[in-house]
Enzyme design. Structure first.
Site, mmCIF file in Angstrom:
data_model
loop_
_atom_site.group_PDB
_atom_site.id
_atom_site.type_symbol
_atom_site.label_atom_id
_atom_site.label_comp_id
_atom_site.label_asym_id
_atom_site.label_seq_id
_atom_site.Cartn_x
_atom_site.Cartn_y
_atom_site.Cartn_z
ATOM 1 N N HIS A 58 -1.025 22.549 -6.700
ATOM 2 C CA HIS A 58 0.295 22.960 -6.209
ATOM 3 C C HIS A 58 0.237 23.238 -4.708
ATOM 4 C CE1 HIS A 58 4.153 25.362 -6.648
ATOM 5 N NE2 HIS A 58 3.672 25.871 -5.522
ATOM 6 N N GLU A 59 -0.739 24.043 -4.296
ATOM 7 C CA GLU A 59 -0.862 24.387 -2.877
ATOM 8 C C GLU A 59 -1.315 23.175 -2.055
ATOM 9 O OE1 GLU A 59 0.444 27.003 -2.103
ATOM 10 O OE2 GLU A 59 0.326 28.277 -3.871
ATOM 11 N N HIS A 62 1.676 21.076 -1.145
ATOM 12 C CA HIS A 62 2.369 21.618 0.023
ATOM 13 C C HIS A 62 1.658 21.209 1.311
ATOM 14 C CE1 HIS A 62 5.302 24.041 -2.036
ATOM 15 N NE2 HIS A 62 4.412 24.855 -2.599
#
Length: 266
Positions: A58-59, A62
Site C-alpha cells: 500500500h505504502e 503511494h
C-alpha cells in the site's frame, strides 16, 4: 525518466520485508498442510504476515506513483525498498493497523510516507498518488477472493479457506475506509487537490485525527452494523460467505482457544 534519479540500492527489496514474506509463506504452508500443533497460531501468523505485506505494498504504491509523478526524493527515503521501518510513522503504518485487526477485525492502513507535494505538478497526479494505496488493497482483495469467485476451492483445506476469507475481509474494509473523504485518509487526499485553498487550510488540523476518529465511530453499534452489512454484501458478491469470514476470525483469535473445525462449509 524520474527513476534515473534513484540508485539501485534505493530500490533493493529490504531484508525486513523478505523476512515478513517468508514468515507469511511458512505459516501459510503450515495452515494448508495442518502441520502446526496450534492451527490458530498458524492462521494468526499467516493473516498478520499477509496483512503487513499488504500494508507495505500500500505504502509502496503511494511512493512509486509519487516518484513517477515528479518527487525524485522518494528513493533516498527508503520507501521503494518495501521496508516498513523506513516509514515516517511506523506506529500509524504498522502497529495501529495490526491492533485494529486484533481488536475488531478491521483493516485500516494509515498513510505514513512523506511525499514532497511541491515537486508534483497537476491535480490529477496528486489524486492518483493518494488513490494508489487503497487501489492496491482492492487488487489484493481480488487476488484473495479469486479462488472463491472462480469456484476453485476443491481440495483447499477448510482452515486455509477461512483464513483466506478473513484476509480478504481485511482488504475490503481497508479499501472502503481508506476511500472515505475524511482528512488524514487517502479518500480525502484524492479530492483535496480539487478543493478551494481556504477549505484545505481549514481541514488540515483535522488530518492527524482522521484515522482514530474513523475507528472510534466504528465502535458505535449502529454504525458498525451498517458498515459490516455493506462489507459482507461485497464479500458475497465476490463469493465469500459470512461463514468463511466468521471462522477465519475465530481461528485468528487463537488466544481465545482453537475452535472446533466446522464440518459444513456452506
Amino acid at each position: 525518466m524520474t527513476t534515473a534519479a534513484t540508485r539501485h540500492s534505493d530500490r533493493r527489496i529490504s531484508p525486513v520485508f523478505l523476512g515478513i514474506a517468508a514468515v507469511t509463506a511458512v505459516s501459510g504452508w503450515a495452515v494448508w498442510t495442518d502441520f502446526a500443533a496450534q492451527p490458530g497460531l498458524a492462521v494468526f501468523l499467516f493473516v498478520t504476515g499477509a496483512w503487513v505485506v499488504s500494508l507495505c505494498l500500500h505504502e509502496y504504491a503511494h511512493a512509486r506513483t509519487a516518484l513517477h509523478s515528479g518527487d525524485i526524493s522518494i528513493g533516498a527515503k527508503g520507501y521503494l525498498t518495501l521496508n516498513p521501518l523506513a516509514y515516517t510513522h511506523a506506529l500509524l503504518s504498522i502497529v495501529l493497523p495490526v491492533i485494529f485487526v486484533i481488536m475488531g477485525g478491521i483493516g485500516l492502513p494509515g498513510g505514513a510516507v512523506f511525499i514532497e507535494r511541491g515537486r508534483i505538478r497537476g491535480r490529477w497526479r496528486h489524486s492518483l498518488i493518494s488513490a494508489a494505496g487503497p487501489l492496491t488493497n482492492v487488487l489484493f482483495a481480488v487476488v484473495c477472493t479469486a479462488p472463491f469467485w472462480l469456484h476453485a476451492l476443491d481440495g483447499v483445506p477448510d482452515t486455509f479457506r477461512y483464513a483466506l476469507g478473513f484476509l480478504a475481509l481485511l482488504q475490503v474494509t481497508a479499501a472502503i475506509l481508506n476511500f472515505l473523504p475524511v482528512p488524514g485518509l487517502d479518500g480525502y487526499g484524492v479530492i483535496e487537490p480539487w478543493l478551494p485553498q481556504g477549505v484545505r487550510r481549514q481541514m488540515e488540523p483535522f488530518a492527524q485525527f482522521g484515522l482514530l476518529a474513523i475507528f472510534a465511530v466504528l465502535w458505535i453499534p449502529g454504525v458498525n452494523q451498517v458498515f459490516f452489512d455493506m462489507v459482507h454484501a461485497i464479500m458475497r458478491a465476490l463469493g465469500v460467505t459470512e461463514w468463511d469470514t466468521y471462522w477465519g476470525q475465530q481461528f485468528y483469535r487463537f488466544w481465545q482457544g482453537t475452535p472446533e473445525i466446522p464440518v459444513v462449509t456452506q
